[in-house]
Structure formats: structure tokens, C-alpha cells
Write a protein that holds these residues in place. Structure first.
Motif, PDB file in Angstrom:
ATOM      1  N   ILE A  13     -21.039  36.403  28.902  1.00  0.00           N
ATOM      2  CA  ILE A  13     -20.304  35.284  29.515  1.00  0.00           C
ATOM      3  C   ILE A  13     -20.608  34.032  28.935  1.00  0.00           C
ATOM      4  CG2 ILE A  13     -19.385  34.059  31.728  1.00  0.00           C
ATOM      5  CD1 ILE A  13     -19.788  36.538  33.084  1.00  0.00           C
ATOM      6  N   ASN A  14     -21.951  33.582  28.729  1.00  0.00           N
ATOM      7  CA  ASN A  14     -22.273  32.474  28.275  1.00  0.00           C
ATOM      8  C   ASN A  14     -21.878  32.055  26.892  1.00  0.00           C
ATOM      9  OD1 ASN A  14     -23.101  31.470  30.940  1.00  0.00           O
ATOM     10  ND2 ASN A  14     -25.584  32.017  30.280  1.00  0.00           N
ATOM     11  N   VAL A  15     -22.062  33.312  26.001  1.00  0.00           N
ATOM     12  CA  VAL A  15     -21.722  33.212  24.675  1.00  0.00           C
ATOM     13  C   VAL A  15     -20.246  33.041  24.395  1.00  0.00           C
ATOM     14  CG1 VAL A  15     -21.804  34.739  22.520  1.00  0.00           C
ATOM     15  CG2 VAL A  15     -23.872  34.586  23.950  1.00  0.00           C
ATOM     16  N   LYS A  16     -19.382  33.775  25.244  1.00  0.00           N
ATOM     17  CA  LYS A  16     -18.095  33.366  24.976  1.00  0.00           C
ATOM     18  C   LYS A  16     -17.643  31.939  25.379  1.00  0.00           C
ATOM     19  CE  LYS A  16     -17.088  38.571  25.135  1.00  0.00           C
ATOM     20  NZ  LYS A  16     -16.927  39.530  25.564  1.00  0.00           N
ATOM     21  N   ILE A  17     -18.192  31.551  26.482  1.00  0.00           N
ATOM     22  CA  ILE A  17     -18.022  30.231  26.930  1.00  0.00           C
ATOM     23  C   ILE A  17     -18.340  29.302  25.892  1.00  0.00           C
ATOM     24  CG2 ILE A  17     -18.438  28.308  28.624  1.00  0.00           C
ATOM     25  CD1 ILE A  17     -18.629  30.452  30.701  1.00  0.00           C
ATOM     26  N   ALA A  18     -19.463  29.535  25.102  1.00  0.00           N
ATOM     27  CA  ALA A  18     -19.645  28.596  23.858  1.00  0.00           C
ATOM     28  C   ALA A  18     -18.954  28.612  22.909  1.00  0.00           C
ATOM     29  CB  ALA A  18     -21.272  28.864  23.581  1.00  0.00           C
ATOM     30  N   ALA A  19     -18.182  29.942  22.783  1.00  0.00           N
ATOM     31  CA  ALA A  19     -17.476  30.087  21.731  1.00  0.00           C
ATOM     32  C   ALA A  19     -15.945  29.474  21.933  1.00  0.00           C
ATOM     33  CB  ALA A  19     -17.286  31.594  21.424  1.00  0.00           C
ATOM     34  N   LEU A  20     -15.754  28.841  23.034  1.00  0.00           N
ATOM     35  CA  LEU A  20     -14.273  28.511  22.948  1.00  0.00           C
ATOM     36  C   LEU A  20     -14.029  27.336  22.470  1.00  0.00           C
ATOM     37  CD1 LEU A  20     -14.196  28.145  27.205  1.00  0.00           C
ATOM     38  CD2 LEU A  20     -12.843  29.546  25.623  1.00  0.00           C
ATOM     39  N   SER A  21     -15.339  26.629  21.797  1.00  0.00           N
ATOM     40  CA  SER A  21     -15.103  25.515  20.795  1.00  0.00           C
ATOM     41  C   SER A  21     -14.759  25.955  19.379  1.00  0.00           C
ATOM     42  CB  SER A  21     -16.539  24.785  20.741  1.00  0.00           C
ATOM     43  OG  SER A  21     -17.324  25.406  20.338  1.00  0.00           O
ATOM     44  N   ALA A  23     -12.246  28.238  18.968  1.00  0.00           N
ATOM     45  CA  ALA A  23     -10.779  28.537  18.806  1.00  0.00           C
ATOM     46  C   ALA A  23     -10.010  28.339  17.842  1.00  0.00           C
ATOM     47  CB  ALA A  23      -9.889  28.082  20.196  1.00  0.00           C
ATOM     48  N   GLU A  24     -10.252  27.149  17.240  1.00  0.00           N
ATOM     49  CA  GLU A  24      -9.527  26.811  15.796  1.00  0.00           C
ATOM     50  C   GLU A  24      -9.775  27.573  14.745  1.00  0.00           C
ATOM     51  OE1 GLU A  24      -8.780  22.737  13.329  1.00  0.00           O
ATOM     52  OE2 GLU A  24      -9.424  22.377  15.354  1.00  0.00           O
ATOM     53  N   LYS A  25     -11.118  27.757  14.482  1.00  0.00           N
ATOM     54  CA  LYS A  25     -11.578  28.621  13.478  1.00  0.00           C
ATOM     55  C   LYS A  25     -11.043  29.981  13.630  1.00  0.00           C
ATOM     56  CE  LYS A  25     -15.474  26.827  11.128  1.00  0.00           C
ATOM     57  NZ  LYS A  25     -16.667  27.118  10.809  1.00  0.00           N
ATOM     58  N   VAL A  26     -11.068  30.559  14.766  1.00  0.00           N
ATOM     59  CA  VAL A  26     -10.297  32.088  15.141  1.00  0.00           C
ATOM     60  C   VAL A  26      -8.842  32.044  14.671  1.00  0.00           C
ATOM     61  CG1 VAL A  26     -10.017  33.632  16.770  1.00  0.00           C
ATOM     62  CG2 VAL A  26     -12.102  32.450  16.664  1.00  0.00           C
ATOM     63  N   ALA A  27      -8.073  31.074  15.031  1.00  0.00           N
ATOM     64  CA  ALA A  27      -6.773  30.813  14.770  1.00  0.00           C
ATOM     65  C   ALA A  27      -6.722  30.697  13.225  1.00  0.00           C
ATOM     66  CB  ALA A  27      -6.247  29.651  15.426  1.00  0.00           C
ATOM     67  N   SER A  28      -7.694  29.912  12.342  1.00  0.00           N
ATOM     68  CA  SER A  28      -7.233  30.023  11.271  1.00  0.00           C
ATOM     69  C   SER A  28      -7.765  31.024  10.410  1.00  0.00           C
ATOM     70  CB  SER A  28      -8.561  28.757  10.576  1.00  0.00           C
ATOM     71  OG  SER A  28      -8.013  27.499  11.031  1.00  0.00           O
ATOM     72  N   ALA A  29      -8.626  31.998  10.856  1.00  0.00           N
ATOM     73  CA  ALA A  29      -8.973  33.386  10.340  1.00  0.00           C
ATOM     74  C   ALA A  29      -7.811  34.071  10.513  1.00  0.00           C
ATOM     75  CB  ALA A  29     -10.093  33.788  11.193  1.00  0.00           C
ATOM     76  N   SER A  30      -7.080  34.045  11.486  1.00  0.00           N
ATOM     77  CA  SER A  30      -5.920  34.856  11.799  1.00  0.00           C
ATOM     78  C   SER A  30      -4.761  34.617  10.776  1.00  0.00           C
ATOM     79  CB  SER A  30      -5.249  34.717  13.217  1.00  0.00           C
ATOM     80  OG  SER A  30      -6.424  35.055  14.237  1.00  0.00           O
ATOM     81  N   GLN A  31      -4.730  33.161  10.619  1.00  0.00           N
ATOM     82  CA  GLN A  31      -3.559  32.494   9.709  1.00  0.00           C
ATOM     83  C   GLN A  31      -3.818  33.230   8.269  1.00  0.00           C
ATOM     84  OE1 GLN A  31      -0.827  31.203  10.866  1.00  0.00           O
ATOM     85  NE2 GLN A  31      -0.095  31.721   8.537  1.00  0.00           N
ATOM     86  N   LEU A  32      -5.310  33.174   7.901  1.00  0.00           N
ATOM     87  CA  LEU A  32      -5.402  33.536   6.461  1.00  0.00           C
ATOM     88  C   LEU A  32      -5.140  35.057   6.364  1.00  0.00           C
ATOM     89  CD1 LEU A  32      -9.109  32.213   5.743  1.00  0.00           C
ATOM     90  CD2 LEU A  32      -7.060  31.629   4.597  1.00  0.00           C
ATOM     91  N   ILE A  33      -5.240  35.983   7.409  1.00  0.00           N
ATOM     92  CA  ILE A  33      -5.117  37.255   7.375  1.00  0.00           C
ATOM     93  C   ILE A  33      -3.593  37.371   7.273  1.00  0.00           C
ATOM     94  CG2 ILE A  33      -5.211  39.710   8.426  1.00  0.00           C
ATOM     95  CD1 ILE A  33      -7.931  38.375   9.497  1.00  0.00           C
ATOM     96  N   ILE A  34      -2.805  36.721   8.200  1.00  0.00           N
ATOM     97  CA  ILE A  34      -1.400  36.723   8.258  1.00  0.00           C
ATOM     98  C   ILE A  34      -0.729  36.550   6.841  1.00  0.00           C
ATOM     99  CG2 ILE A  34       0.663  35.648   9.292  1.00  0.00           C
ATOM    100  CD1 ILE A  34      -1.007  35.405  11.932  1.00  0.00           C
ATOM    101  N   GLN A  35      -1.202  35.403   6.230  1.00  0.00           N
ATOM    102  CA  GLN A  35      -0.827  35.054   4.810  1.00  0.00           C
ATOM    103  C   GLN A  35      -0.964  36.316   3.790  1.00  0.00           C
ATOM    104  OE1 GLN A  35      -2.166  31.300   3.684  1.00  0.00           O
ATOM    105  NE2 GLN A  35      -1.534  31.612   1.658  1.00  0.00           N
ATOM    106  N   ALA A  36      -2.307  36.841   3.724  1.00  0.00           N
ATOM    107  CA  ALA A  36      -2.418  37.953   3.025  1.00  0.00           C
ATOM    108  C   ALA A  36      -1.313  39.014   3.298  1.00  0.00           C
ATOM    109  CB  ALA A  36      -3.824  38.347   3.004  1.00  0.00           C
ATOM    110  N   LEU A  37      -1.434  39.603   4.566  1.00  0.00           N
ATOM    111  CA  LEU A  37      -0.675  40.602   4.860  1.00  0.00           C
ATOM    112  C   LEU A  37       0.921  40.353   4.835  1.00  0.00           C
ATOM    113  CD1 LEU A  37      -2.292  41.747   8.179  1.00  0.00           C
ATOM    114  CD2 LEU A  37      -2.556  42.890   5.884  1.00  0.00           C
ATOM    115  N   SER A  38       1.373  39.093   5.068  1.00  0.00           N
ATOM    116  CA  SER A  38       2.825  38.978   4.813  1.00  0.00           C
ATOM    117  C   SER A  38       3.216  38.740   3.367  1.00  0.00           C
ATOM    118  CB  SER A  38       3.061  37.471   5.528  1.00  0.00           C
ATOM    119  OG  SER A  38       2.343  36.422   4.901  1.00  0.00           O
ATOM    120  N   HIS A  39       2.347  38.575   2.427  1.00  0.00           N
ATOM    121  CA  HIS A  39       2.626  38.682   1.015  1.00  0.00           C
ATOM    122  C   HIS A  39       2.201  39.857   0.544  1.00  0.00           C
ATOM    123  CE1 HIS A  39       2.718  34.430   1.848  1.00  0.00           C
ATOM    124  NE2 HIS A  39       3.693  34.355   1.182  1.00  0.00           N
ATOM    125  N   GLY A  40       2.096  41.050   1.175  1.00  0.00           N
ATOM    126  CA  GLY A  40       1.750  42.291   0.500  1.00  0.00           C
ATOM    127  C   GLY A  40       0.332  42.664   0.279  1.00  0.00           C
TER     128      GLY A  40
END
Length: 190
Positions: A13-21, A23-40
Motif C-alpha cells: 500500500i505504501n509503495v502504491k501511495i508513493a506512486a501517486l506522484s 500518475a502523469e508519467k503513467v498517462a504519458s506511457a499510455s499515450q505513447l502506446i496509444i500513438q503507436a497502436l493507432s498508427h498501425g
């Protein structure tokens, strides 16, 4: 025994609470994958041991389904073909098992996701280094210091822990979040 269970759950739980900070990087990682997949492009996942299992798990979530019945997404775990892995390890050395597969399969427009709790697995480092040299976006999921992958990856997700089980728990949590964001972005109409 109960106290040990509670202690380990609290650590997680403590590690996950520390990881809240992060969130922006996780969203950015998602966006990089979305960009690759959306362009084939294809998302290539790789790692060793428990990280190999995570690579397979996350690729399966994209090819199959995560939470929605929807179109299949292009994802490959480079950890799943024993004949390929053992032939490459035998002929080229274990440090080249992922590199050689990427050389055969990956191209600009794809994305490579390397998972390594210490960030120093030679085969993961070599694979992400090659991808970077070829202009392929890379994401690394590591433990708190990032290891060698910190200087290589396009985007680095460092779990705020040095304890392997806690790092792995956060990696799969991030992976599930990323899969959900990908489905939401690319598969709203099935």
C-alpha cells in the motif's frame, strides 16, 4: 503470521501511495502506446523471470481483452517462444534474445516496453538501446533507481521501492491502468 501478512500488505500500500506522484508519467506511457497502436504499430513487451510473466500478461490483455469486448490490438511478448529463445541464447548469447527478435520484427512506429526490476538486465538494456538507435519509442518499468535503463528509455517508470516483490506489484498495477487507458482511447466502439 498475521502480523507478517499485514506488514507486507502495508508495504505494498505504501509503495502504491508513493506512486501517486507518478500518475502523469503513467498517462504519458499510455499515450505513447496509444500513438503507436493507432498508427498501425506493434507494442513489444519483454523482461526476465517475473517481468517476463508481466510482459506476457500485458501483451495478452491487449491482444485479447482487458475489460471490454473489442478489436484485437497489436502486441507481442518476446518471452513466449521457447524455440526462438533457446536458439538465440545458444547461437548469440542470452543477452541477445530480445535484441535479435526486435531486429526481425520491430520498425519505427512500434513501441518497446522493457520491464526490469533493477533496470540492468543486459538483454533488456541491449534491446532498448537498439530500439532507441532505430528511432523506436521505448518505455522502461524499473525499481527506484532505474538502473541502466534510466539513460536509455524514452520514458522511465520507476517504482518507488528497492524490494522486488513490491516493484513487481506496482508494475502490474501500472500495466493494468495502461491497458484500461488504451482500451478507452482506441476501442470505444468495439
Amino acid at each position: 503470521m498475521i502480523e507478517k501478512v499485514q506488514k507486507q500488505l502495508q508495504e505494498s500500500i505504501n509503495v502504491k501511495i508513493a506512486a501517486l506522484s507518478l500518475a502523469e508519467k503513467v498517462a504519458s506511457a499510455s499515450q505513447l502506446i496509444i500513438q503507436a497502436l493507432s498508427h498501425g504499430g506493434t507494442a513489444f513487451f519483454l523482461g526476465n523471470g517475473g517481468s517476463a510473466a508481466d510482459a506476457q500478461h500485458l501483451a495478452a490483455e491487449l491482444v485479447g481483452r482487458f475489460e471490454k469486448n473489442r478489436k484485437a490490438l497489436r502486441a507481442v511478448a518476446l518471452t513466449t517462444n521457447p524455440s526462438t529463445i533457446t536458439a538465440l541464447a545458444n547461437d548469440y548469447g542470452y543477452e541477445n534474445i530480445f535484441l535479435r527478435q526486435l531486429q526481425a520484427l520491430a520498425a519505427p512506429g512500434d513501441i518497446v516496453i522493457g520491464i526490469s526490476t533493477g533496470g540492468a538486465s543486459p538483454n533488456v538494456v541491449k534491446a532498448l538501446t537498439w530500439a532507441k538507435e532505430k528511432g523506436i519509442e521505448t518505455i522502461a518499468m524499473t525499481g527506484e533507481n532505474g538502473g541502466d535503463l534510466a539513460r536509455i528509455a524514452s520514458l522511465l517508470l520507476t517504482a518507488p521501492s528497492s524490494h522486488t516483490p513490491r516493484i513487481q506489484e506496482l508494475h502490474i498495477t501500472w500495466g493494468h491502468i495502461i491497458c484500461g487507458l488504451i482500451e478507452e482511447a482506441l476501442c470505444s466502439n468495439g
